[in-house]
Design a protein around this motif. Structure first.
Motif, PDB file in Angstrom:
ATOM      1  N   LEU A  94      11.520  16.082  -5.345  1.00  0.00           N
ATOM      2  CA  LEU A  94      12.288  15.082  -4.600  1.00  0.00           C
ATOM      3  C   LEU A  94      11.383  13.917  -4.272  1.00  0.00           C
ATOM      4  O   LEU A  94      10.225  14.103  -3.908  1.00  0.00           O
ATOM      5  CB  LEU A  94      12.857  15.693  -3.324  1.00  0.00           C
ATOM      6  CG  LEU A  94      13.670  16.994  -3.508  1.00  0.00           C
ATOM      7  CD1 LEU A  94      14.135  17.515  -2.162  1.00  0.00           C
ATOM      8  CD2 LEU A  94      14.852  16.743  -4.411  1.00  0.00           C
ATOM      9  N   MET A  95      11.925  12.690  -4.371  1.00  0.00           N
ATOM     10  CA  MET A  95      11.112  11.497  -4.189  1.00  0.00           C
ATOM     11  C   MET A  95      11.681  10.626  -3.080  1.00  0.00           C
ATOM     12  O   MET A  95      12.885  10.399  -3.014  1.00  0.00           O
ATOM     13  CB  MET A  95      11.072  10.711  -5.514  1.00  0.00           C
ATOM     14  CG  MET A  95       9.945   9.690  -5.581  1.00  0.00           C
ATOM     15  SD  MET A  95      10.442   8.067  -5.054  1.00  0.00           S
ATOM     16  CE  MET A  95       9.085   7.099  -5.686  1.00  0.00           C
ATOM     17  N   ALA A  96      10.782  10.150  -2.175  1.00  0.00           N
ATOM     18  CA  ALA A  96      11.155   9.203  -1.125  1.00  0.00           C
ATOM     19  C   ALA A  96      10.370   7.921  -1.387  1.00  0.00           C
ATOM     20  O   ALA A  96       9.150   7.895  -1.194  1.00  0.00           O
ATOM     21  CB  ALA A  96      10.839   9.749   0.256  1.00  0.00           C
ATOM     22  N   PRO A  97      11.005   6.841  -1.893  1.00  0.00           N
ATOM     23  CA  PRO A  97      10.267   5.627  -2.266  1.00  0.00           C
ATOM     24  C   PRO A  97       9.768   4.857  -1.051  1.00  0.00           C
ATOM     25  O   PRO A  97      10.378   4.872   0.020  1.00  0.00           O
ATOM     26  CB  PRO A  97      11.301   4.821  -3.055  1.00  0.00           C
ATOM     27  CG  PRO A  97      12.614   5.276  -2.507  1.00  0.00           C
ATOM     28  CD  PRO A  97      12.443   6.726  -2.148  1.00  0.00           C
ATOM     29  N   ALA A  98       8.633   4.167  -1.257  1.00  0.00           N
ATOM     30  CA  ALA A  98       8.047   3.354  -0.191  1.00  0.00           C
ATOM     31  C   ALA A  98       7.096   2.354  -0.816  1.00  0.00           C
ATOM     32  O   ALA A  98       6.635   2.524  -1.949  1.00  0.00           O
ATOM     33  CB  ALA A  98       7.298   4.227   0.812  1.00  0.00           C
ATOM     34  N   LEU A  99       6.807   1.280  -0.066  1.00  0.00           N
ATOM     35  CA  LEU A  99       5.769   0.346  -0.488  1.00  0.00           C
ATOM     36  C   LEU A  99       4.411   0.986  -0.250  1.00  0.00           C
ATOM     37  O   LEU A  99       4.217   1.696   0.729  1.00  0.00           O
ATOM     38  CB  LEU A  99       5.880  -0.961   0.309  1.00  0.00           C
ATOM     39  CG  LEU A  99       7.173  -1.755   0.138  1.00  0.00           C
ATOM     40  CD1 LEU A  99       7.155  -2.961   1.071  1.00  0.00           C
ATOM     41  CD2 LEU A  99       7.372  -2.190  -1.306  1.00  0.00           C
ATOM     42  N   VAL A 100       3.469   0.733  -1.143  1.00  0.00           N
ATOM     43  CA  VAL A 100       2.141   1.323  -0.994  1.00  0.00           C
ATOM     44  C   VAL A 100       1.057   0.258  -0.875  1.00  0.00           C
ATOM     45  O   VAL A 100      -0.133   0.574  -0.887  1.00  0.00           O
ATOM     46  CB  VAL A 100       1.822   2.256  -2.182  1.00  0.00           C
ATOM     47  CG1 VAL A 100       2.727   3.461  -2.180  1.00  0.00           C
ATOM     48  CG2 VAL A 100       1.924   1.509  -3.511  1.00  0.00           C
ATOM     49  N   GLN A 101       1.458  -1.023  -0.730  1.00  0.00           N
ATOM     50  CA  GLN A 101       0.484  -2.097  -0.628  1.00  0.00           C
ATOM     51  C   GLN A 101       1.158  -3.315  -0.020  1.00  0.00           C
ATOM     52  O   GLN A 101       2.344  -3.569  -0.236  1.00  0.00           O
ATOM     53  CB  GLN A 101      -0.080  -2.447  -2.011  1.00  0.00           C
ATOM     54  CG  GLN A 101      -1.148  -3.527  -2.002  1.00  0.00           C
ATOM     55  CD  GLN A 101      -1.733  -3.753  -3.384  1.00  0.00           C
ATOM     56  OE1 GLN A 101      -1.650  -2.898  -4.245  1.00  0.00           O
ATOM     57  NE2 GLN A 101      -2.321  -4.922  -3.596  1.00  0.00           N
ATOM     58  N   GLY A 102       0.381  -4.040   0.794  1.00  0.00           N
ATOM     59  CA  GLY A 102       0.875  -5.288   1.345  1.00  0.00           C
ATOM     60  C   GLY A 102       1.451  -5.137   2.733  1.00  0.00           C
ATOM     61  O   GLY A 102       1.494  -4.047   3.327  1.00  0.00           O
TER      62      GLY A 102
END
Length: 451
Positions: free
Chosen positions: A172-180
């Protein structure tokens, strides 16, 4: 009164002098930051690092222990200008001045690293890095959760590795920003969303038993979202074990220290999340083979036992029949001569009655003799015990009198104690102006220590 000359002539032991110098350095300088060039850098097999920091006119020996050395994101080179932070001390074994380095950065690295160190020290003091809080990873999780960017290479690496190793476990995947800007907040929210999927009663999917927080490599600025304080606290609240695989092997973030397990890369995090299916299948094959052999051996043993029981049962029945026939024959023989059998029983009863009467008389005589002996011994012991106990009591009183402390005080000695009643037996326990109580044989006298 304690003489001042006594203190001036006191000789230090070497170790005591080293400790006193170390205490003075600690009080006056520590913690201390030093900038200079690296000289003679070496890393021991234990992971500890030893080197010197020098400039044009001087140098200081340095030691950096394994835990602090593991936090460096670069390998120092001789001649490189660095800034170290640590504590001055004295290495007592040689009496050398040395600097115990707690952190090192290239000179001019910037405020980010200082901010990282301050946050790390704060969270460590709160116990968020406590090894006792780290949890074991499940060997075969029911579902694996991943928090990363949907378009990142880390997501592709993790999915590829999991499909190859454990294709039967849902991911299962929970998307998120990883930079900025704002990335830390989206990471924290994605983790909270993933935590909701760990519930046992989730009707949509199997419960998530392990979570992967991953991102590829980059500079300190690129990875800075994973050094956020709020994100660290959200990681600490994870209801299931959490693996942090951010950056490359030499990259360290606050998230690495809070997570249950740190992985050097996202792919390594996926490999840690579950045991390879091939390993499990191989183990099942070995167990199947062992079980099959065990069942065959068990069947053979039971067959042998059955044959042995059957053989013993046949022999036992034959012997039982022979014994019963012998008993019946003996009974028939006795019944044919009843008068002879009755005479034997009368004779046996007469013998028993005679033995019972003789035994009772003998026991009565022995008891009388024993009673007379006990009476004589009791009288003798009474006559002997009283003088002996009087002598023991007199000797005990004499020994007690010999250790009476008042006898010592009557010979001119005094007992010195401080205001709390603690005994003062050494000269270095006295201080100028200190109140002292002297106990004499006939009372107490208050004293004051002078210089």
């Amino acid at each position: 009164m304690i003489s001042s000359e006594m203190k001036k002539t006191r000789a230090w032991t070497v170790s005591a002098l080293c400790r006193a110098v170390a205490d003075s350095l600690d009080a006056q300088f520590n913690p201390v930051s030093v900038r200079g060039e690296v000289s003679g850098f070496s890393r021991a097999a234990s992971g500890h690092c030893y080197f010197s920091i020098k400039d044009e006119t001087g140098q200081i020996r340095c030691a950096m222990f394994r835990r602090a050395a593991s936090l460096m994101d670069f390998v120092p080179r001789d001649g490189e200008l660095v800034e170290v932070r640590g504590r001055l001390g004295v290495y007592e074994a040689r009496g050398d001045l040395q600097l115990i380095v707690e952190s090192m950065e290239r000179a001019g690295q910037g405020a980010l690293f200082e901010q990282f160190l301050r946050l790390k020290a704060k969270l460590e003091a709160e116990g968020l890095f406590d090894p006792a809080l780290k949890r074991e990873l499940p060997a075969q999780p029911r579902a694996i959760g991943v928090v990363t960017s949907l378009g990142a290479a880390a997501w592709h690496d993790v999915v590829t590795s999991l499909q190859r190793r454990v294709p039967h476990i849902p991911v299962l995947m929970a998307p998120a920003l990883v930079q900025g800007a704002g990335a830390a907040a989206t990471l924290a929210q994605a983790l909270q969303n993933m935590y909701a999927l760990t519930a046992e009663d989730n009707p949509l999917c199997p419960p998530v038993d392990v979570i992967l927080l991953v991102r590829g490599g980059g500079s300190m600025e690129d990875l800075w979202s994973f050094n956020d304080e709020n994100l660290a606290r959200v990681i600490a609240q994870s209801p299931v074990p959490l693996i942090c695989g951010v950056g490359h092997e030499t990259d360290f973030t606050i998230a690495d220290f809070v997570a249950d397990v740190r992985a050097p890369t996202p792919t390594a995090a996926a490999e840690m999340a579950a045991t390879d299916r091939g390993v499990g299948l191989e183990a099942l094959s070995v167990f199947e083979h062992r079980l099959s052999r065990g069942l065959i051996r068990q069947q053979d043993r039971q067959a042998q036992r059955l044959d042995s029981v059957a053989a013993r049962l046949g022999v036992g029945l034959a012997r039982q029949q022979d014994r019963q026939a012998q008993r019946l024959s003996a009974i028939a023989s006795r019944l044919s001569r009843p008068q002879a059998l009755l005479g034997q029983h009368r004779q046996w009863l007469d013998q028993l009655a005679h033995r019972l009467q003789a035994g009772a008389q003998s026991e009565l005589r022995d008891s009388g003799h024993k009673l007379e002996r006990l009476h004589d011994r009791l009288g003798f012991n009474r006559a002997q015990q009283v003088p002996q106990r009087v002598q023991r009591l007199e000797r005990a009183a004499l020994r007690l009198s010999s250790v009476d402390p008042h006898r010592v005080l009557e010979r001119g000695f005094a007992w010195l104690s401080d205001e709390k009643g603690q005994a003062l037996t050494h000269a270095d326990q006295f201080q100028p102006g200190q109140n002292v109580q002297a106990t004499l044989s006939d009372g107490q006298v208050p004293l004051v220590v002078k210089v």
